[in-house]
Write a protein that holds these residues in place. Structure first.
Motif, PDB file in Angstrom:
ATOM      1  N   HIS A 164      11.044  -8.881 -58.363  1.00 52.09           N
ATOM      2  CA  HIS A 164       9.922  -9.559 -57.714  1.00 52.09           C
ATOM      3  C   HIS A 164       8.721  -8.620 -57.612  1.00 52.09           C
ATOM      4  O   HIS A 164       7.586  -9.015 -57.877  1.00 52.09           O
ATOM      5  CB  HIS A 164      10.335 -10.053 -56.329  1.00 52.09           C
ATOM      6  CG  HIS A 164       9.209 -10.642 -55.550  1.00 52.09           C
ATOM      7  ND1 HIS A 164       8.671 -11.878 -55.842  1.00 52.09           N
ATOM      8  CD2 HIS A 164       8.502 -10.157 -54.497  1.00 52.09           C
ATOM      9  CE1 HIS A 164       7.670 -12.124 -55.004  1.00 52.09           C
ATOM     10  NE2 HIS A 164       7.548 -11.091 -54.188  1.00 52.09           N
ATOM     11  N   GLU A 165       8.964  -7.373 -57.242  1.00 50.06           N
ATOM     12  CA  GLU A 165       7.879  -6.390 -57.131  1.00 50.06           C
ATOM     13  C   GLU A 165       7.248  -6.134 -58.498  1.00 50.06           C
ATOM     14  O   GLU A 165       6.032  -5.970 -58.596  1.00 50.06           O
ATOM     15  CB  GLU A 165       8.388  -5.081 -56.523  1.00 50.06           C
ATOM     16  CG  GLU A 165       8.658  -5.162 -55.046  1.00 50.06           C
ATOM     17  CD  GLU A 165       7.436  -5.526 -54.226  1.00 50.06           C
ATOM     18  OE1 GLU A 165       6.358  -4.939 -54.438  1.00 50.06           O
ATOM     19  OE2 GLU A 165       7.562  -6.419 -53.362  1.00 50.06           O
ATOM     20  N   LYS A 210       5.032  -9.050 -59.271  1.00 47.78           N
ATOM     21  CA  LYS A 210       3.848  -8.972 -58.410  1.00 47.78           C
ATOM     22  C   LYS A 210       2.888  -7.896 -58.914  1.00 47.78           C
ATOM     23  O   LYS A 210       1.683  -8.135 -59.012  1.00 47.78           O
ATOM     24  CB  LYS A 210       4.296  -8.675 -56.972  1.00 47.78           C
ATOM     25  CG  LYS A 210       3.266  -8.943 -55.929  1.00 47.78           C
ATOM     26  CD  LYS A 210       3.873  -8.981 -54.539  1.00 47.78           C
ATOM     27  CE  LYS A 210       4.122  -7.588 -54.028  1.00 47.78           C
ATOM     28  NZ  LYS A 210       4.574  -7.544 -52.629  1.00 47.78           N
ATOM     29  N   TYR A 264       1.147  -9.034 -62.088  1.00 43.07           N
ATOM     30  CA  TYR A 264       0.101 -10.011 -61.763  1.00 43.07           C
ATOM     31  C   TYR A 264      -1.148  -9.301 -61.240  1.00 43.07           C
ATOM     32  O   TYR A 264      -2.263  -9.591 -61.655  1.00 43.07           O
ATOM     33  CB  TYR A 264       0.608 -11.018 -60.735  1.00 43.07           C
ATOM     34  CG  TYR A 264      -0.472 -11.949 -60.242  1.00 43.07           C
ATOM     35  CD1 TYR A 264      -0.902 -13.010 -61.026  1.00 43.07           C
ATOM     36  CD2 TYR A 264      -1.084 -11.743 -59.003  1.00 43.07           C
ATOM     37  CE1 TYR A 264      -1.904 -13.857 -60.590  1.00 43.07           C
ATOM     38  CE2 TYR A 264      -2.086 -12.581 -58.568  1.00 43.07           C
ATOM     39  CZ  TYR A 264      -2.495 -13.633 -59.360  1.00 43.07           C
ATOM     40  OH  TYR A 264      -3.503 -14.456 -58.929  1.00 43.07           O
TER      41      TYR A 264
END
Length: 183
Positions: free
Chosen positions: A81-82, A85, A88
């Motif tokens: 997830h990191e 993120k 992005y």
């Protein structure tokens, strides 16, 4: 040789399991995420999940394997997830810093501000119909909420759009100036 009893989670033995494994699971998690507070949070999430599942475990070894695997999976999901993120952010920041993006946002906000100002100048019923429409409601839904016929809603909406186009047309110079700045 006796077969060990299955472990069924009760409030008492859950507390014992938590007390027995929490610290070592946090240490294990920390080898993945290198953040003690995050490690504690992830381990707590695993224990919450354990409690919610209310599964029965063959023995203590089976339970221990489950806990360590669940913590590892939580850590890996957090890392993934990191990474998403961060990717992005890395892709977005350069775009957000451009003059073109800045001017596009100014234009968008100014047009939006004018539009809402002009909506506020419409007769009350038309205002409400347009606002419902902007929220994504369809004519039958608006008619139902407002206690009007569908044809009345359509008529008010048509007249409201006509008025808004006329009012926005009078301010086309502002839009043109903002567009010109964007070249």
């Amino acid at each position: 040789m006796t077969v060990p009893d299955k472990i069924k989670l009760t409030r008492d033995n859950f507390r014992k399991i938590f007390d027995q494994y929490f610290a070592s699971l946090v240490g294990f998690a920390n080898t993945f995420v290198s953040d003690i507070e995050l490690s504690e949070d992830l381990v707590q999430e695993v224990f919450v999940s354990l409690w919610e599942k209310q599964d029965e475990y063959q023995n203590e070894v089976t339970l221990k394997v489950y806990l360590y695997r669940a913590v590892r999976n939580k850590c890996l999901n957090n890392i993934k997830h990191e990474q998403v993120k961060n990717k992005y952010i890395a892709e977005s920041v350069p775009k957000l810093e451009t003059e073109e993006f800045f001017l596009d946002q100014v234009l968008s906000e100014e047009v939006s501000r004018l539009l809402y100002r002009f909506i506020g100048e419409l007769p009350k019923q038309r205002q409400q119909i347009i606002r419902y429409s902007l929220l994504g409601l369809k004519n039958p839904e608006i008619a139902d909420i407002m206690g009007l016929s569908i044809n009345t809603v359509k008529s008010h909406k048509l007249n409201a759009y006509k008025e808004l186009r006329e009012k926005l047309g009078k301010h086309a110079y502002l839009v043109a100036i903002l567009l010109e700045m964007n070249i």
